[in-house]
Design an enzyme around this catalytic site. Sequence first.
Site, PDB file in Angstrom:
ATOM      1  N   TRP A   1       0.863  -1.181   0.000  1.00  0.00           N
ATOM      2  CA  TRP A   1       0.000   0.000   0.000  1.00  0.00           C
ATOM      3  C   TRP A   1       0.899   1.231   0.000  1.00  0.00           C
ATOM      4  CZ3 TRP A   1      -4.797   0.872  -1.175  1.00  0.00           C
ATOM      5  CH2 TRP A   1      -5.341   2.131  -0.891  1.00  0.00           C
TER       6      TRP A   1
ATOM      7  N   GLN B   1      -4.391  10.807   4.602  1.00  0.00           N
ATOM      8  CA  GLN B   1      -3.116  10.381   5.179  1.00  0.00           C
ATOM      9  C   GLN B   1      -2.725   9.018   4.604  1.00  0.00           C
ATOM     10  OE1 GLN B   1      -3.170   7.776   7.696  1.00  0.00           O
ATOM     11  NE2 GLN B   1      -1.022   7.879   8.293  1.00  0.00           N
TER      12      GLN B   1
ATOM     13  N   SER C   1      -2.184   5.971   5.404  1.00  0.00           N
ATOM     14  CA  SER C   1      -2.819   4.681   5.658  1.00  0.00           C
ATOM     15  C   SER C   1      -4.249   4.606   5.150  1.00  0.00           C
ATOM     16  CB  SER C   1      -2.829   4.390   7.167  1.00  0.00           C
ATOM     17  OG  SER C   1      -3.772   5.210   7.833  1.00  0.00           O
ATOM     18  N   LYS C   2      -4.807   5.738   4.725  1.00  0.00           N
ATOM     19  CA  LYS C   2      -6.236   5.791   4.425  1.00  0.00           C
ATOM     20  C   LYS C   2      -6.576   5.113   3.098  1.00  0.00           C
ATOM     21  CE  LYS C   2      -7.233   8.031   8.189  1.00  0.00           C
ATOM     22  NZ  LYS C   2      -5.909   8.125   8.815  1.00  0.00           N
ATOM     23  N   ASN C   3      -7.848   4.740   2.959  1.00  0.00           N
ATOM     24  CA  ASN C   3      -8.293   4.000   1.768  1.00  0.00           C
ATOM     25  C   ASN C   3      -8.171   4.820   0.496  1.00  0.00           C
ATOM     26  OD1 ASN C   3      -9.160   2.460   3.974  1.00  0.00           O
ATOM     27  ND2 ASN C   3     -10.963   1.705   2.904  1.00  0.00           N
TER      28      ASN C   3
END
Length: 411
Positions: free
Chosen positions: A24, A198, A200-202
């Site tokens: 990711w 941010q 880590s967001k989807n």
Amino acid sequence: MNPSITERLAFDGGQPTVTKTFPWPVFDEREVQAVAGVVRSGKWGNPDCLDEVEAFENAFARYCGSKYAITCVNGSVSLRLALIACGVRPGDEVIVPPYTFIATASTVVEANCVPVFADIDPDTYNIDPKAIEAAITDRTKAIIPVHFAGQACDMDAIMDIARRHNLRVIEDAAHAHGAAYKGRKLGSIGDVGSFSFQSSKNLTSGEGGIVVTDDDELYHLMHSLRNVGRIEGGQWYDHYNPGCNYRITQMQAVLLTEQLKRLEEQTQTRNENGLYLNELLADVDGITPLTRGHGETLHCYHLYIFRYDAAAFGGNLSKAGFVERLAAEGVPCFRGYPHPLYRQPLFQNKTFMCYALPDTVDYSQVYCEVAERACKEEGVWILQHAMLGTKADMDLFAEAIRKIQRAVRAA
């Protein structure tokens, strides 16, 4: 009796159940070329050329089913813009959940208001409407429901409470890109929806945030606050409101435009994998996935959360110990928050910067039973990028949990 060599936990030197990695963010040459195009143009900042920023804002507003969208530097600022635009004043109370990231409550303090913590529902880990109702006073001005992990809050109940008490609703949808409640995208139901981009967001550009709204007055005020108090159609050096430069760059905008094209398919994948993993874990003693069927029509699983019961794992394996073993088995997971927000030093110590918090507010006396249990004993998170795997990956996640249970029971 000890587990056989084939059953030895990776934590104890055995082979991990999951050997695949889940990278990711997901990107390809489309993102690379989009950013390169901006670099070559020489127009990197927002004031130089608004085309890319406005194009993304319009696309995201359409995606959410909202009239307006305004980008900003991060999801914390997006909450702050929403609070100020909604008209809170120093000393006003804002109801928030205790099981969420610090920004949901710290932005309330930044706006010189008082966070009031209302406990969460044990089945969803979202703010409990009954707890909201019980927390309302004559000083309450707003509610910030957090669609935690991408699971929709009970928005019908929350909006009903807000209408009856004349309160603003700011949806904290930092986890909820693409998720829906009764067919409506999260963030589009309250007065304002706030999102984070941010890393880590989807939906991500490394950093960034956005607010969405249908309210003309809120839109114009948030637009001004985002742009050092300027107003649309005004002079560059005329400043009407006490805003700051919270603009994003052209490079972030084109990244987000390309990432948005992937979001719906990714959301469907996470939703389907979440439903499948629920089925796989339904018969595992001591593991209880957070429930569905509360109005969500699409769950984006920024986190897949289940409740862990140590009693079903020999009684001596703490949540922290379980998560260590699950991570060693190759499952991207985390133990979550160590304690509810009101236990953070910011609220326990009430530093001099919290001057708007009256002496009568004593967070040392706050206790939210469900949130305490979620933090200390129960809540286990599987991270969103892992939910983009295949059904075979979900099979392995479930097997890793069963493997840990067999091992500790056999020890």
